[in-house]
Scaffold this motif. Structure first.
Motif, PDB file in Angstrom:
ATOM      1  N   ARG A 197       0.769  -1.254   0.131  1.00  0.00           N
ATOM      2  CA  ARG A 197       0.140  -0.009  -0.007  1.00  0.00           C
ATOM      3  C   ARG A 197       0.876   1.131   0.306  1.00  0.00           C
ATOM      4  NH1 ARG A 197      -3.150  -3.584  -1.009  1.00  0.00           N
ATOM      5  NH2 ARG A 197      -5.410  -3.556  -0.335  1.00  0.00           N
ATOM      6  N   ARG A 198       0.277   2.228  -0.317  1.00  0.00           N
ATOM      7  CA  ARG A 198       1.066   3.420  -0.022  1.00  0.00           C
ATOM      8  C   ARG A 198       1.452   4.003   1.124  1.00  0.00           C
ATOM      9  NH1 ARG A 198       0.855   8.241  -3.968  1.00  0.00           N
ATOM     10  NH2 ARG A 198       1.606   9.958  -2.948  1.00  0.00           N
TER      11      ARG A 198
ATOM     12  N   CYS B  59       0.729   8.449   9.461  1.00  0.00           N
ATOM     13  CA  CYS B  59       0.334   9.270   8.076  1.00  0.00           C
ATOM     14  C   CYS B  59      -0.903   8.916   7.637  1.00  0.00           C
ATOM     15  CB  CYS B  59       1.607   9.242   7.121  1.00  0.00           C
ATOM     16  SG  CYS B  59       1.572   7.845   6.308  1.00  0.00           S
TER      17      CYS B  59
ATOM     18  N   HIS C 125      -1.648   6.837   5.221  1.00  0.00           N
ATOM     19  CA  HIS C 125      -1.753   6.482   3.767  1.00  0.00           C
ATOM     20  C   HIS C 125      -2.155   5.070   3.460  1.00  0.00           C
ATOM     21  CE1 HIS C 125      -0.873  10.165   1.528  1.00  0.00           C
ATOM     22  NE2 HIS C 125      -0.219  10.649   2.734  1.00  0.00           N
TER      23      HIS C 125
ATOM     24  N   GLY D  92     -12.456  -4.168   1.374  1.00  0.00           N
ATOM     25  CA  GLY D  92     -11.589  -3.510   0.190  1.00  0.00           C
ATOM     26  C   GLY D  92      -9.991  -4.226   0.022  1.00  0.00           C
TER      27      GLY D  92
ATOM     28  N   ASP E 266      -2.507  16.187   4.966  1.00  0.00           N
ATOM     29  CA  ASP E 266      -2.975  15.407   3.723  1.00  0.00           C
ATOM     30  C   ASP E 266      -4.391  14.996   4.032  1.00  0.00           C
ATOM     31  OD1 ASP E 266      -2.913  14.270   1.167  1.00  0.00           O
ATOM     32  OD2 ASP E 266      -1.389  13.040   1.565  1.00  0.00           O
TER      33      ASP E 266
ATOM     34  N   GLU F 171      -5.028  10.984  -5.129  1.00  0.00           N
ATOM     35  CA  GLU F 171      -3.844  10.235  -5.014  1.00  0.00           C
ATOM     36  C   GLU F 171      -3.429   9.561  -3.561  1.00  0.00           C
ATOM     37  OE1 GLU F 171      -2.099   9.700  -7.770  1.00  0.00           O
ATOM     38  OE2 GLU F 171      -3.848  10.764  -8.770  1.00  0.00           O
ATOM     39  N   PHE F 172      -4.440   9.689  -2.529  1.00  0.00           N
ATOM     40  CA  PHE F 172      -3.742   9.434  -1.206  1.00  0.00           C
ATOM     41  C   PHE F 172      -3.492   7.849  -1.013  1.00  0.00           C
ATOM     42  CE2 PHE F 172      -4.694   8.288   3.153  1.00  0.00           C
ATOM     43  CZ  PHE F 172      -4.219   9.475   3.940  1.00  0.00           C
TER      44      PHE F 172
ATOM     45  N   ALA G  83      -2.863   5.740  -3.732  1.00  0.00           N
ATOM     46  CA  ALA G  83      -2.132   5.232  -5.184  1.00  0.00           C
ATOM     47  C   ALA G  83      -0.600   4.825  -4.935  1.00  0.00           C
ATOM     48  CB  ALA G  83      -2.164   6.569  -6.167  1.00  0.00           C
TER      49      ALA G  83
ATOM     50  N   PHE H 142      -6.032   2.295  -4.637  1.00  0.00           N
ATOM     51  CA  PHE H 142      -6.793   1.252  -3.984  1.00  0.00           C
ATOM     52  C   PHE H 142      -8.239   2.242  -3.564  1.00  0.00           C
ATOM     53  CE2 PHE H 142      -2.658  -0.668  -3.375  1.00  0.00           C
ATOM     54  CZ  PHE H 142      -2.977  -1.897  -3.727  1.00  0.00           C
ATOM     55  N   ARG H 143      -8.093   3.690  -3.711  1.00  0.00           N
ATOM     56  CA  ARG H 143      -9.386   4.153  -3.557  1.00  0.00           C
ATOM     57  C   ARG H 143      -9.533   5.311  -4.714  1.00  0.00           C
ATOM     58  NH1 ARG H 143      -8.028   2.923   1.732  1.00  0.00           N
ATOM     59  NH2 ARG H 143      -7.035   4.511   2.019  1.00  0.00           N
TER      60      ARG H 143
END
Lengths: 287, 340
Positions: free
Chosen positions: A249-250, A258, A260, A285, B267, B273-274, B276, B283-284
């Protein structure tokens, strides 16, 4: 809940965002896009304190460019150095690819929850990788290799797009001749040199026998792959809580702040990146 | 806890006294709304404010801050110090104090965040009672009461304040800077009456029964598509939220390209892009999935770790949303399956 007094009383510990300098000690070109970097933390105390599990990751830091989460490819049994298998796919990974042997980068970690290596001991293990998903699994494979007598049957299924993209091929070519690992490689698009299997990694399940009461599974690959590989493992009657998956994941911080890497109600960085399938099913998800 | 009574007319003494040793940050009027700002003059203090545009989080977790200065050549950190002078945040409402307690959970733990914590340690919190406005729904989460997390809490009793001193430091500043007296039974009775009236002033309610289960069981509900259609992905809800803590990190080189700073900025999970990743996967990707994630995390993700929802009902997001999305309506829609 913590209190104001609680915060005041606590000493400020070492800054968890502070990357430690690490020297690149070796670079191996694996494919056109992926290189294997061997790194050595420069500070001796930091190096000795750096203990990790297969499946954990580090934040690779190149000042001026940024940070990226990278799973560790070497085994915890390899002391003093860590290996990162990195695809040139973004700013940080691109900058790393431009580095030379001897250059210094930064590392933070290790972070996250890895594979349950100790729990897997005494059992058969079925490892399934797709593409770059071999990177975290390689750590587990090497760790099992180094303590091979602790495990039952070890089967590795590894699918790539084409022969040129097979990672660690030099090692796997040698392993083909070993009795203690059942290794099957497959590619979607074979060429004239290819003597392995052809087709998706899920096709290989016809060729293997699985003892459902005694086998742990470990899966890592592109997001689309998980559902299909898990289906095959479930068809072999493997338990949902013995099938382990590793997610990408990001991430920015790697330490649960954070936000993300949220997946379902968890964070990939601190709750994962390795989850068992029961946990993953409960993460909306995720798969 | 230690209790004192302060005459309202004496309050400026407290502010002036604090200003001799601390930077005092307090609600002041700005263009008809209210903001927390360094208080230049005790006369500008507005304890009658409804809510501030931005929550107090920015004094602990600024919208942009430098994490460290670095040198490129050897990838070394040159400086990661956080310099903070002693400060007082004066006049926080219960919801905002509760919000800081929720933020504390994130920024402490296994990896304490030194930037947030340094500011937290250096800052005294003085709370003040409030009057519910039409967007407040703190009563839904019981965050209209606060029991700890402050140094002093002032409950307005008309001509005087009932001062609850939670910390040694809090008791000390009350004793040193303002004339005060001990609490007598009449004060306590008045306090009870005031806090009951306060609780009775809330009229907004929403059914929050079993939200984590509903979020999972109704994960594919069409209500999310409807809210996704409305949402503009502007992220205003996150920016004004006293409990949203997500951040991005980026490096900025100095003109000489030899050194630079690593900084973090607020953020929002509502930005495209959070979630990505590098290989192009997001993913979202849809707005609906991002709106849903915001509620999913606040009402279930955070709850699963800290046993509280990540919302204090301040209503700032409802005021800030250009598309008119109000969390009370989102939660109601999740219960009923209908968007109103």
């Amino acid at each position: 809940m913590s209190t104001t007094q609680g915060v005041a009383a606590r000493d400020i510990q070492a800054n968890p965002y502070h990357p430690w300098p690490a020297r690149i000690t070796s670079i191996t070109n694996l494919t056109d896009k992926e290189k294997l970097f061997e790194l050595r933390l420069i500070d001796e105390d930091v190096r000795e304190a750096f203990e990790f599990q297969s499946g954990q990751f580090v934040e690779l830091s190149i000042f001026g460019v940024g940070e990226a989460p990278i799973s560790i490819s070497s085994a915890p049994s390899k002391q003093g150095f860590i290996e990162l298998c990195v695809r040139d796919s973004g700013d940080v990974t691109g900058a790393l690819h431009a580095k030379q042997c001897g250059d210094v980068v930064g590392l933070r970690g290790p972070y996250g929850r890895g594979f349950p290596f100790e729990e897997m001991k005494g059992h058969d293990v079925l490892l399934v990788a797709g593409g770059l998903g071999i990177a975290p699994l390689k750590s587990l494979i090497n760790h099992i290799h180094d303590e091979r007598h602790e495990f039952g049957k070890v089967t590795i299924l590894y699918g790539s797009r084409n022969p040129a993209e097979v990672l660690f091929r030099y090692q796997f070519d040698m392993w083909k001749h070993r009795d203690d690992f059942d290794l099957i490689l497959t590619v979607d698009q074979p060429d004239d040199t290819w003597d392995g299997e052809t087709g998706l990694v899920t096709k290989l399940f016809d060729q293997i026998d699985v003892d459902p009461d005694n086998t742990y599974g470990a899966i890592c690959g592109p997001p689309v792959m998980y559902k299909y590989v898990i289906d095959e493992m479930r068809k072999k009657d493997m338990d949902v809580d013995r099938i382990y998956v590793s997610f990408e994941r990001r991430m920015k911080c790697g330490i649960g702040k954070c936000g993300h890497c949220g997946v379902g109600h968890q964070y990939t960085c601190v709750d994962g990146p390795v989850f068992n399938y029961w946990e993953a099913m409960n993460l909306q998800g995720a798969i | 806890m230690f209790f004192r009574v302060i005459d309202k007319v004496r309050l400026p003494d407290l502010v002036r006294g604090l200003a001799t040793e601390y930077e005092v940050i307090a609600p002041v009027e700005k263009d008809g709304r209210f903001v927390y700002a360094p208080l230049e003059d005790p006369g500008l203090l507005r304890l009658d404010y409804d809510t501030t545009l931005l929550p107090p989080k920015k004094w602990f977790f600024p919208a942009e801050e430098t994490l460290m200065r670095f040198r490129v050549a050897d990838n070394e950190v040159l400086n990661d110090e956080v310099a903070v002078a002693p400060r007082v945040l004066f006049g926080l409402h219960p919801c905002d104090i509760n919000a800081l307690l929720l933020m504390d959970n994130v920024f402490t733990g296994k990896y304490p965040d030194p930037y947030y914590m340094r500011r937290r340690e250096k800052t005294l919190l003085i709370g003040v009672s409030c009057t519910p406005s039409d967007t407040c729904f703190c009563n839904v989460w019981d965050t209209n009461e606060v029991h700890w997390g402050f140094d002093v809490f002032l409950t307005d009793m008309g001509d005087r304040y009932f001062a609850s001193c939670r910390t040694v430091k809090g008791a000390e500043i009350i004793d040193r800077f303002v004339e005060n007296r001990a609490v007598i039974d009449e004060d306590t009775r008045e306090f009870q009456s005031v806090v009951h009236d306060f609780k009775d002033a809330f009229h907004r309610d929403v059914d929050t029964t079993q939200l984590p289960v509903l979020l999972d069981a109704k994960f594919d509900s069409p209500i999310w598509d409807e809210f996704g259609e409305k949402c503009l992905s502007c992220g205003a809800c996150s920016m004004v939220c006293p409990t949203c803590y997500c951040f991005d990190v980026h490096d900025r080189l100095d003109p000489d390209q030899k050194s630079g700073v690593r900084a973090r900025t607020w953020d929002s999970c509502q930005f495209k892009e959070f979630a990505a990743v590098a290989h192009g996967q997001n993913f979202r990707d849809s707005r609906a999935s991002r709106v849903k994630y915001r509620y999913y995390h606040k009402q279930w993700g955070y709850l699963s770790k800290f046993e509280r929802v990540l919302c204090v009902g301040c209503g700032r997001c409802a005021r800030a949303c250009p598309a008119g999305i109000n969390p009370v309506n989102v939660i109601a829609a999740l219960q009923t399956g209908e968007v109103r």
